[in-house]
Design a protein around this motif. Sequence first.
Motif, short mmCIF file in Angstrom:
data_model
loop_
_atom_site.label_atom_id
_atom_site.label_comp_id
_atom_site.label_asym_id
_atom_site.label_seq_id
_atom_site.Cartn_x
_atom_site.Cartn_y
_atom_site.Cartn_z
N VAL A 86 0.84 -1.20 0.00
CA VAL A 86 0.00 0.00 0.00
C VAL A 86 0.87 1.25 0.00
N GLN A 87 1.90 1.24 0.83
CA GLN A 87 2.81 2.39 0.91
C GLN A 87 3.46 2.66 -0.45
N LEU A 88 3.95 1.62 -1.09
CA LEU A 88 4.61 1.78 -2.39
C LEU A 88 3.64 2.25 -3.46
N LYS A 89 2.42 1.71 -3.47
CA LYS A 89 1.46 2.07 -4.50
C LYS A 89 0.93 3.49 -4.33
N LEU A 90 0.72 3.89 -3.08
CA LEU A 90 0.10 5.19 -2.84
C LEU A 90 1.11 6.34 -2.71
N CYS A 91 2.21 6.07 -2.03
CA CYS A 91 3.12 7.17 -1.71
C CYS A 91 4.54 6.96 -2.20
N GLY A 92 4.87 5.75 -2.58
CA GLY A 92 6.26 5.46 -2.92
C GLY A 92 7.10 5.40 -1.66
N LEU A 93 8.40 5.35 -1.83
CA LEU A 93 9.30 5.32 -0.69
C LEU A 93 9.82 6.73 -0.42
N ASP A 94 9.84 7.09 0.83
CA ASP A 94 10.41 8.37 1.25
C ASP A 94 10.96 8.21 2.66
N GLN A 95 11.35 9.31 3.27
CA GLN A 95 11.96 9.25 4.60
C GLN A 95 10.97 8.79 5.67
N LYS A 96 9.68 9.01 5.46
CA LYS A 96 8.69 8.60 6.45
C LYS A 96 8.36 7.11 6.38
N SER A 97 8.75 6.48 5.29
CA SER A 97 8.40 5.07 5.08
C SER A 97 8.92 4.17 6.19
N SER A 98 10.13 4.37 6.63
CA SER A 98 10.69 3.48 7.66
C SER A 98 9.91 3.60 8.97
N SER A 99 9.45 4.81 9.33
CA SER A 99 8.67 4.95 10.56
C SER A 99 7.31 4.28 10.43
N ILE A 100 6.73 4.30 9.24
CA ILE A 100 5.44 3.62 9.02
C ILE A 100 5.63 2.12 9.17
N PHE A 101 6.72 1.59 8.61
CA PHE A 101 6.95 0.15 8.69
C PHE A 101 7.26 -0.31 10.11
N GLN A 102 7.92 0.53 10.87
CA GLN A 102 8.23 0.14 12.25
C GLN A 102 6.99 0.14 13.07
#
Length: 102
Positions: A86-102
Amino acid sequence: MQQTELSFLSPPSQRSRCRYFNIEKLIDWAQKLLKSQMDTLVDLVPNIDPIVLNKRLKDKLGWLIDYQDELSKWSQMVKMTRTAEVQLKLCGLDQKSSSIFQ
């Protein structure tokens, strides 16, 4: 199991190709089956004595108990994979991605 009155408890069918893509269905099936109450199963199969039903369930599906911990881990991995998709499809990867995954 498919040819018995317990066929409704059979695992979902797997595709011959890409069978690992539908692991989520198998994990959900196993977790729901492990959480189901014996009273509910007795109500669903009223023509079998509860003691006989319990023995047959243990014979056919008792092996699932040994995998409870692993099922929980696999469920978390599937949830993480879906979150990443979902993250990749909607927003791509960015600096906030790691905090979302954690």
